[in-house]
Write a protein that holds these residues in place. Structure first.
Motif, PDB file in Angstrom:
ATOM      1  N   GLY A  21      -0.159  13.658   1.870  1.00 18.94           N
ATOM      2  CA  GLY A  21      -0.790  14.132   0.645  1.00 18.94           C
ATOM      3  C   GLY A  21       0.117  14.094  -0.563  1.00 18.94           C
ATOM      4  O   GLY A  21      -0.324  14.379  -1.686  1.00 18.94           O
ATOM      5  N   LEU A  22       1.387  13.703  -0.374  1.00 20.00           N
ATOM      6  CA  LEU A  22       2.344  13.633  -1.471  1.00 20.00           C
ATOM      7  C   LEU A  22       2.659  12.174  -1.805  1.00 20.00           C
ATOM      8  O   LEU A  22       2.722  11.330  -0.907  1.00 20.00           O
ATOM      9  N   PRO A  23       2.884  11.865  -3.065  1.00 19.20           N
ATOM     10  CA  PRO A  23       3.182  10.485  -3.466  1.00 19.20           C
ATOM     11  C   PRO A  23       4.415   9.898  -2.789  1.00 19.20           C
ATOM     12  O   PRO A  23       4.552   8.669  -2.709  1.00 19.20           O
ATOM     13  N   SER A  24       5.310  10.737  -2.289  1.00 23.79           N
ATOM     14  CA  SER A  24       6.513  10.233  -1.640  1.00 23.79           C
ATOM     15  C   SER A  24       6.234   9.597  -0.282  1.00 23.79           C
ATOM     16  O   SER A  24       7.073   8.868   0.258  1.00 23.79           O
ATOM     17  N   HIS A  25       5.084   9.866   0.307  1.00 24.38           N
ATOM     18  CA  HIS A  25       4.745   9.263   1.605  1.00 24.38           C
ATOM     19  C   HIS A  25       4.486   7.767   1.401  1.00 24.38           C
ATOM     20  O   HIS A  25       3.759   7.375   0.488  1.00 24.38           O
ATOM     21  N   PRO A  26       5.071   6.905   2.238  1.00 25.71           N
ATOM     22  CA  PRO A  26       4.922   5.451   2.020  1.00 25.71           C
ATOM     23  C   PRO A  26       3.484   4.958   2.077  1.00 25.71           C
ATOM     24  O   PRO A  26       3.180   3.897   1.533  1.00 25.71           O
ATOM     25  N   ARG A  27       2.593   5.708   2.714  1.00 19.02           N
ATOM     26  CA  ARG A  27       1.185   5.292   2.777  1.00 19.02           C
ATOM     27  C   ARG A  27       0.265   6.355   2.161  1.00 19.02           C
ATOM     28  O   ARG A  27      -0.863   6.557   2.610  1.00 19.02           O
ATOM     29  N   HIS A  28       0.759   6.971   1.117  1.00 14.00           N
ATOM     30  CA  HIS A  28      -0.015   7.992   0.413  1.00 14.00           C
ATOM     31  C   HIS A  28      -1.339   7.430  -0.109  1.00 14.00           C
ATOM     32  O   HIS A  28      -2.401   8.038   0.079  1.00 14.00           O
ATOM     33  N   ASN A  29      -1.297   6.277  -0.741  1.00 10.31           N
ATOM     34  CA  ASN A  29      -2.514   5.701  -1.315  1.00 10.31           C
ATOM     35  C   ASN A  29      -3.528   5.326  -0.233  1.00 10.31           C
ATOM     36  O   ASN A  29      -4.740   5.510  -0.405  1.00 10.31           O
ATOM     37  N   LEU A  30      -3.042   4.821   0.894  1.00 10.28           N
ATOM     38  CA  LEU A  30      -3.935   4.491   1.999  1.00 10.28           C
ATOM     39  C   LEU A  30      -4.576   5.749   2.568  1.00 10.28           C
ATOM     40  O   LEU A  30      -5.784   5.785   2.839  1.00 10.28           O
ATOM     41  N   ALA A  31      -3.767   6.792   2.751  1.00 12.13           N
ATOM     42  CA  ALA A  31      -4.304   8.056   3.264  1.00 12.13           C
ATOM     43  C   ALA A  31      -5.392   8.592   2.344  1.00 12.13           C
ATOM     44  O   ALA A  31      -6.453   9.038   2.807  1.00 12.13           O
ATOM     45  N   LYS A  32      -5.157   8.534   1.043  1.00 11.19           N
ATOM     46  CA  LYS A  32      -6.146   9.025   0.082  1.00 11.19           C
ATOM     47  C   LYS A  32      -7.417   8.181   0.120  1.00 11.19           C
ATOM     48  O   LYS A  32      -8.524   8.693  -0.088  1.00 11.19           O
ATOM     49  N   ALA A  33      -7.269   6.888   0.407  1.00 11.00           N
ATOM     50  CA  ALA A  33      -8.415   5.986   0.409  1.00 11.00           C
ATOM     51  C   ALA A  33      -9.309   6.177   1.627  1.00 11.00           C
ATOM     52  O   ALA A  33     -10.530   6.030   1.542  1.00 11.00           O
ATOM     53  N   GLN A  34      -8.706   6.489   2.780  1.00  8.82           N
ATOM     54  CA  GLN A  34      -9.523   6.582   3.993  1.00  8.82           C
ATOM     55  C   GLN A  34      -9.756   8.007   4.479  1.00  8.82           C
ATOM     56  O   GLN A  34     -10.471   8.223   5.462  1.00  8.82           O
ATOM     57  N   MET A  35      -9.223   8.995   3.762  1.00  6.80           N
ATOM     58  CA  MET A  35      -9.441  10.394   4.107  1.00  6.80           C
ATOM     59  C   MET A  35     -10.042  11.137   2.915  1.00  6.80           C
ATOM     60  O   MET A  35      -9.710  10.853   1.765  1.00  6.80           O
ATOM     61  N   ASP A  36     -10.907  12.094   3.206  1.00  4.49           N
ATOM     62  CA  ASP A  36     -11.465  12.937   2.143  1.00  4.49           C
ATOM     63  C   ASP A  36     -10.412  13.910   1.620  1.00  4.49           C
ATOM     64  O   ASP A  36     -10.454  14.320   0.462  1.00  4.49           O
ATOM     65  N   ALA A  37      -9.505  14.314   2.472  1.00  4.68           N
ATOM     66  CA  ALA A  37      -8.336  15.133   2.137  1.00  4.68           C
ATOM     67  C   ALA A  37      -7.329  14.900   3.246  1.00  4.68           C
ATOM     68  O   ALA A  37      -7.691  14.445   4.335  1.00  4.68           O
TER      69      ALA A  37
END
Length: 415
Positions: free
Chosen positions: A310-326
């Motif tokens: 959920g934090l921008p520092s995670h290397p797959r933050h954008n992917l997580a946001k795209a495929q998860m509601d939260a």
């Protein structure tokens, strides 16, 4: 018709609801109303059927049910009204055609794999996984002649490179336990389909309230319903979702004859827990982001690292946001050494030391000495489960109280 037969027909007529209508409901409504069966008594809260077996009006009814020519219950290892209500509700939340509940999360993972592989088959699995899931891949499957390969699930190319002519299953969790690796569901599930491989996704860290892998092409979704679905640390439960054909023809023969059956009471508890799943999962996710933002500067300053999708520092933050509601209530952070991790845990006053997750209470554990203690040191190193890694489940307490507790525990650990 006897009075006994008349009563049973009446109960059947007042049981269940139009399934086509339930498919049109939105998720919050499905969580509260899906899988609601009522007897002739008209109870508002779903009934708890504590029975191992059933009686019949005549011998032909028994024969027809066991032959599959008539609907109805035969034995609670196979069917139970309370369990069936839970299965219907989970399937609705998942967007699946069918679901079978299991005795525990690991019963679900084990059944989802063993029901479809044989000696000579090959399974590709993610290296980042719950310790017992890795044991299935590393120890149990090879014992019965099933070949396995473990890969970095965040490396999209690694999935295709691992495919062999005998590859039968892709098995992975996203986000993964405890390192929060995020798998590109659309890419990996499409790759599986293109090669005739069944994708099995462990969705326990997210639940269908936050992520529905079937929307991205997953074939089978498995759960530890002990976690977010129950959400209050009360019972053990699991679930497997899939197409009606896969559930009935592939899973059911295994389940019928091996018996990883959930108790009716546990099913009832989880069924009631689902009513608040949407609210809890989203609120806990929100609070987990707030706590992650609070912790990150302190952890980074101390030379550690944050593992939080959920934090921008995670290397797959954008992917997580795209495929998860939260992004869920769970994240991890590394404080460098076991001594520092233990010092932080021992200083906690509000947050409990516990290896459970998905609870409404905030919980923290040291995976290397708990959830992944059964793995070799080499295996933990491969998974990046370091001696300084801590995993936290953020609950529903006031986040200010949680921050105060973490603040003083960080200070005690000299962070």
């Amino acid at each position: 018709m006897t009075s006994r037969q008349t009563k049973r027909v009446a109960m059947k007529k007042t049981t269940g609801m139009d399934r086509a209508a339930t498919r049109n409901w939105r998720p919050a409504t499905r969580a509260v109303r899906g899988g609601t069966w009522r007897s002739e008594h008209g109870e508002t809260s779903e009934a708890l059927f504590l029975t191992s077996g059933y009686t019949y009006d005549d011998a032909q009814t028994v024969a027809d049910r066991f032959a599959g020519d008539a609907e109805g219950m035969t034995y609670s290892r196979l069917q139970n009204p309370t369990v069936a209500m839970l299965e219907e509700r989970i399937a609705l939340l998942e967007g699946a055609e069918a679901c079978r509940a299991q005795a525990s999360g690991m019963a679900a993972m084990t059944a989802a794999l063993l029901c479809q592989v044989s000696a000579g088959d090959h399974v590709v699995a993610a290296r980042a996984a719950f310790g017992s899931c890795r044991w299935l891949v590393d120890e149990l499957l090879p014992k019965f002649g099933v070949e396995t390969s473990v890969i970095d699930s965040a490396d999209d190319a690694a999935w295709e490179a691992a495919i062999r002519p005998n590859t039968k299953v892709f098995f992975f969790e996203t986000p993964a336990n405890p390192t929060l690796d995020v798998v590109d569901l659309k890419h990996v599930c499409a790759l599986a389909k293109a090669h005739g491989i069944t994708s099995v996704v462990d969705n326990a860290f997210a639940s269908p309230a936050l992520q529905r892998p079937m929307e991205f092409g997953a074939d089978v979704v498995a759960y530890s319903a002990t976690k977010l679905m129950d959400g209050q640390g009360r019972v053990l439960a699991g679930a497997i979702c899939g197409s009606e054909e896969w559930i009935n023809e592939t899973l059911m023969p295994f389940q019928r004859n091996t018996g990883p059956t959930i108790s009716a009471f546990n099913a009832w508890v989880v069924h009631k827990g689902l009513e608040t799943l949407q609210l809890r999962a989203h609120k806990q996710s929100e609070q987990a982001v707030a706590l992650g933002e609070f912790l990150e500067p302190r952890i980074s300053k101390g030379g550690g690292r944050m593992l939080h999708p959920g934090l921008p520092s995670h290397p797959r933050h954008n992917l997580a946001k795209a495929q998860m509601d939260a992004t869920g209530p769970i994240f991890a952070f590394d404080v460098g050494t076991r001594a520092r991790a233990f010092a932080l845990l021992d200083a906690l006053e509000l947050i409990d030391i516990s290896n459970n997750i998905g609870d409404a209470r905030s919980l923290m554990c040291h995976p290397a000495s708990s959830t992944h203690a059964g793995m070799s040191e080499e295996g933990r190193t491969e998974m990046d489960v370091t001696e300084g890694l801590l995993r936290i489940n953020v609950g529903l307490e006031d986040p200010a109280d949680l921050m105060e507790d973490l603040d003083q525990a960080l200070a005690a650990a000299e962070l």
